[in-house]
Write a protein that holds these residues in place. Structure first.
Motif, PDB file in Angstrom:
ATOM      1  N   ALA A  72      -3.047  43.257 -11.358  1.00 50.73           N
ATOM      2  CA  ALA A  72      -2.075  43.042 -12.401  1.00 50.73           C
ATOM      3  C   ALA A  72      -1.830  41.576 -12.842  1.00 50.73           C
ATOM      4  N   ALA A  73      -2.159  40.762 -11.797  1.00 49.04           N
ATOM      5  CA  ALA A  73      -2.116  39.612 -12.164  1.00 49.04           C
ATOM      6  C   ALA A  73      -3.053  38.713 -13.008  1.00 49.04           C
ATOM      7  N   PHE A  74      -4.457  39.358 -12.853  1.00 46.32           N
ATOM      8  CA  PHE A  74      -5.607  39.089 -13.584  1.00 46.32           C
ATOM      9  C   PHE A  74      -5.549  39.435 -15.075  1.00 46.32           C
ATOM     10  N   VAL A  75      -4.850  40.580 -15.030  1.00 48.30           N
ATOM     11  CA  VAL A  75      -4.433  41.151 -16.583  1.00 48.30           C
ATOM     12  C   VAL A  75      -3.682  40.309 -17.251  1.00 48.30           C
ATOM     13  N   ALA A  76      -2.780  39.906 -16.516  1.00 47.16           N
ATOM     14  CA  ALA A  76      -1.616  38.926 -17.006  1.00 47.16           C
ATOM     15  C   ALA A  76      -2.138  37.593 -17.435  1.00 47.16           C
ATOM     16  N   MET A  77      -3.144  37.155 -16.865  1.00 46.24           N
ATOM     17  CA  MET A  77      -3.838  35.899 -16.889  1.00 46.24           C
ATOM     18  C   MET A  77      -4.667  36.026 -18.304  1.00 46.24           C
ATOM     19  N   TYR A  78      -5.367  37.180 -18.650  1.00 45.47           N
ATOM     20  CA  TYR A  78      -5.979  37.562 -19.637  1.00 45.47           C
ATOM     21  C   TYR A  78      -5.018  37.412 -20.862  1.00 45.47           C
ATOM     22  N   SER A  79      -4.081  38.467 -20.710  1.00 42.67           N
ATOM     23  CA  SER A  79      -2.909  38.664 -21.857  1.00 42.67           C
ATOM     24  C   SER A  79      -2.417  37.279 -22.137  1.00 42.67           C
ATOM     25  N   LEU A  80      -2.067  36.282 -21.360  1.00 42.40           N
ATOM     26  CA  LEU A  80      -1.292  34.784 -21.775  1.00 42.40           C
ATOM     27  C   LEU A  80      -2.563  34.190 -22.268  1.00 42.40           C
ATOM     28  N   GLY A  81      -3.880  34.258 -21.960  1.00 42.00           N
ATOM     29  CA  GLY A  81      -4.715  33.307 -22.554  1.00 42.00           C
ATOM     30  C   GLY A  81      -5.068  33.956 -24.127  1.00 42.00           C
ATOM     31  N   TYR A  82      -4.761  35.274 -24.321  1.00 41.72           N
ATOM     32  CA  TYR A  82      -5.071  35.878 -25.252  1.00 41.72           C
ATOM     33  C   TYR A  82      -3.998  35.776 -26.532  1.00 41.72           C
ATOM     34  N   ARG A 137       4.044  34.785 -20.559  1.00 41.67           N
ATOM     35  CA  ARG A 137       4.472  33.960 -19.404  1.00 41.67           C
ATOM     36  C   ARG A 137       5.159  34.780 -18.475  1.00 41.67           C
ATOM     37  N   GLY A 138       6.279  35.405 -18.832  1.00 35.62           N
ATOM     38  CA  GLY A 138       7.100  35.898 -17.752  1.00 35.62           C
ATOM     39  C   GLY A 138       6.370  37.015 -16.872  1.00 35.62           C
ATOM     40  N   VAL A 139       5.418  37.760 -17.724  1.00 39.88           N
ATOM     41  CA  VAL A 139       4.668  38.560 -17.006  1.00 39.88           C
ATOM     42  C   VAL A 139       3.702  38.172 -16.135  1.00 39.88           C
ATOM     43  N   LEU A 140       3.177  36.866 -16.416  1.00 38.74           N
ATOM     44  CA  LEU A 140       2.339  36.451 -15.414  1.00 38.74           C
ATOM     45  C   LEU A 140       2.934  35.852 -14.239  1.00 38.74           C
ATOM     46  N   VAL A 141       4.119  35.423 -14.485  1.00 38.84           N
ATOM     47  CA  VAL A 141       4.953  34.960 -13.257  1.00 38.84           C
ATOM     48  C   VAL A 141       5.328  36.033 -12.233  1.00 38.84           C
ATOM     49  N   VAL A 142       5.800  37.370 -12.908  1.00 39.23           N
ATOM     50  CA  VAL A 142       6.115  38.409 -12.034  1.00 39.23           C
ATOM     51  C   VAL A 142       4.878  38.964 -11.189  1.00 39.23           C
ATOM     52  N   THR A 143       3.996  39.125 -12.077  1.00 38.73           N
ATOM     53  CA  THR A 143       2.597  39.747 -11.401  1.00 38.73           C
ATOM     54  C   THR A 143       1.917  38.638 -10.384  1.00 38.73           C
ATOM     55  N   THR A 144       2.146  37.583 -10.422  1.00 42.83           N
ATOM     56  CA  THR A 144       1.570  36.519  -9.401  1.00 42.83           C
ATOM     57  C   THR A 144       2.434  36.372  -8.445  1.00 42.83           C
ATOM     58  N   VAL A 193       4.725  41.009 -25.339  1.00 41.00           N
ATOM     59  CA  VAL A 193       6.078  40.209 -25.956  1.00 41.00           C
ATOM     60  C   VAL A 193       6.302  39.171 -25.139  1.00 41.00           C
ATOM     61  N   SER A 194       6.213  39.190 -23.837  1.00 41.55           N
ATOM     62  CA  SER A 194       6.403  37.900 -23.126  1.00 41.55           C
ATOM     63  C   SER A 194       5.210  37.659 -21.938  1.00 41.55           C
ATOM     64  N   SER A 243       2.552  46.537 -12.181  1.00 39.78           N
ATOM     65  CA  SER A 243       2.062  47.115 -13.092  1.00 39.78           C
ATOM     66  C   SER A 243       2.908  47.506 -14.479  1.00 39.78           C
ATOM     67  N   LEU A 244       4.173  47.867 -13.935  1.00 39.36           N
ATOM     68  CA  LEU A 244       5.442  48.178 -15.209  1.00 39.36           C
ATOM     69  C   LEU A 244       5.677  46.572 -16.181  1.00 39.36           C
ATOM     70  N   ALA A 245       5.498  45.754 -15.138  1.00 41.13           N
ATOM     71  CA  ALA A 245       5.655  44.265 -16.007  1.00 41.13           C
ATOM     72  C   ALA A 245       4.532  44.041 -17.237  1.00 41.13           C
ATOM     73  N   LEU A 246       3.517  44.913 -16.875  1.00 47.00           N
ATOM     74  CA  LEU A 246       2.335  44.627 -17.905  1.00 47.00           C
ATOM     75  C   LEU A 246       2.615  45.375 -19.208  1.00 47.00           C
ATOM     76  N   LEU A 247       3.550  46.182 -19.149  1.00 47.73           N
ATOM     77  CA  LEU A 247       3.930  46.974 -20.363  1.00 47.73           C
ATOM     78  C   LEU A 247       4.629  45.974 -21.529  1.00 47.73           C
ATOM     79  N   PHE A 248       5.043  44.793 -21.039  1.00 42.13           N
ATOM     80  CA  PHE A 248       5.723  43.720 -21.977  1.00 42.13           C
ATOM     81  C   PHE A 248       4.842  42.399 -22.042  1.00 42.13           C
ATOM     82  N   ARG A 249       3.262  42.704 -21.557  1.00 39.32           N
ATOM     83  CA  ARG A 249       2.737  41.437 -21.836  1.00 39.32           C
ATOM     84  C   ARG A 249       2.216  40.842 -23.012  1.00 39.32           C
TER      85      ARG A 249
END
Length: 411
Positions: free
Chosen positions: A99-109, A72-79, A69-70, A61-67
């Motif tokens: 959190a991983a699915f939110v990161a998927m959305y963030s990377l796609g967007y 790709r890295g957030v998707l790796v951490v959450t997965t 900025v980075s 969840s903390l990694a999502l705060l950087f979604r």
């Protein structure tokens, strides 16, 4: 009010990210207490809350705060955090790996690489599904795995919709800026064209009347001692010339004043006033001959004014520059064109007229005449005549006839 609320998440994106992170951490921690036995009764609470799941969920969840900025890295951490939760014996689902699915959305967007934006979420979703199958293969279709597949699809759909809307708004904004720049450029162009038109009008008016006034004043000064009666007549004509100049200047400059828009204006000069124009030059001692060939046909208002001003400027140049007291004006009407020719009858043309078109230090008479002709779809030629003298020839388009000419009916 509704528009303000819709803009609130964009203006407070950091607060939204913090709230989402807290909710996902709490949801993952609670979901780790549930299990689905596959007997159709749904998930039930079978274990207490796990500190390990809480720490892993908090890290994701903390990694999502950087979604932003980075991504790709957030998707790796959450997965990885979701896979580790599964390795600890907990079910991997949309809730424990939210959190991983939110990161998927963030990377796609947010990703600038469209290929990465589409492929990376699919790879992460496949990794979560494979980890879930390795943990418990039987039964295959559990509620958690169905939510994994649905989560990947929903994240991809939302990312695609958000990216399309963002691109649309960007294109709309760019189109609006382009339209604004185009309007400004068109406005500047129109202002420039209007300034050029007014400059031509002022030049023609001032040059014509000043040339006449100079000729009349010189003649009056010459006749003052020997023939005072004729000198007085010439001075009276000089007063009329200056009065006409003032009237035309007032009419032209008055167009620039908004508060004079209701003031009565004199008719626009045209070929209907040609005889008056020739008479004004003849009073200065210039001998003129006029010939008209063909049937006179109407011109558009712009072309009519152009014809008048070109004849006026050409005769003014004859008065100022040509060493002759005679000139010829010819009008030739054809089916589509009016050809105007103004030529002096010999004499030496001064060098300043000959270089007027291509020298910035000389006058703008020939340049202005050429611009006038081009502005109404015509064209102008000026140069020395083979037998001496100088000639200005202009071709201007005529208005189409209201009834077909006999020439048009001939096969």
């Amino acid at each position: 009010m509704t528009a303000e609320w819709s803009q609130w998440p964009r203006r407070h994106s950091r607060a939204v990210d913090v709230v989402v992170a807290i909710l996902l951490c709490a949801l993952a921690t609670y979901a780790s207490r549930l299990t689905d036995h596959g007997n159709g009764e749904g998930p039930v609470v079978v274990r207490p809350a796990s500190l390990s799941v809480f720490l892993l969920s908090a890290t994701a969840s903390l990694a999502l705060l950087f979604r932003r900025v980075s991504p790709r890295g957030v998707l790796v951490v959450t997965t990885v955090c979701a896979i580790v939760i599964g390795a600890l014996g907990f079910e991997i689902s949309l809730f424990t790996g939210g959190a991983a699915f939110v990161a998927m959305y963030s990377l796609g967007y947010w990703s600038a690489d469209l290929r990465t934006a589409k492929v990376a979420p699919l790879v992460a979703g496949a990794a979560l599904l494979i980890a879930s199958l390795i943990q418990h293969f039987n039964p295959v279709l559990t509620g958690g795995r169905i939510t994994l597949i649905a989560g990947v699809m929903v994240a991809g759909a939302f990312a695609e919709a958000g990216r399309s809307r963002r691109n649309y708004l960007t294109a709309l904004h760019a189109r609006a800026e382009l339209a604004e720049r185009t309007r400004e450029e068109e406005a500047r162009q129109r202002v420039g064209e209007e300034r050029l038109r007014i400059a031509r009008e002022l030049h023609d008016i001032v040059a014509h009347h000043m040339a006449l006034a100079h000729a009349q004043a010189s003649t009056a000064a010459y006749l003052l001692r020997s023939q005072p009666d004729q000198a007085q007549e010439m001075l009276d004509q000089l007063a009329g010339t200056t009065s006409a100049a003032l009237r035309e200047l007032k009419a032209t400059v008055g167009l620039l004043r908004e508060d004079d828009s209701d003031a009565p204006l004199e008719p626009t000069p045209g070929l209907a006033q040609l005889s008056e124009l020739l008479t004004s030059f003849e009073r200065t001692g210039l001998t003129l001959s006029l010939s008209i060939t063909g049937v006179p046909r109407p011109l558009s208002p712009g072309a009519d004014l152009t014809a008048y001003r070109i004849i006026q400027e050409a005769l003014t140049n004859v008065t100022k520059h040509a060493g002759t007291a005679a000139a010829t004006v010819r009008l030739v009407y054809s089916r589509l064109l009016l050809t105007i020719s103004v030529a002096d009858e010999g004499g030496e043309i001064l060098e300043d007229l000959r270089g007027e078109q291509d020298s910035e230090s000389q006058g703008y008479g020939l340049i202005g005449m050429n611009e006038r002709a081009v502005s109404v779809g015509g064209h102008l030629r000026a140069g020395r005549r083979p037998d001496g003298g100088f000639e200005v020839t202009t071709e201007l388009p005529l208005e189409p006839p209201k009834t077909p000419d006999p020439e048009d009916k001939m096969p």
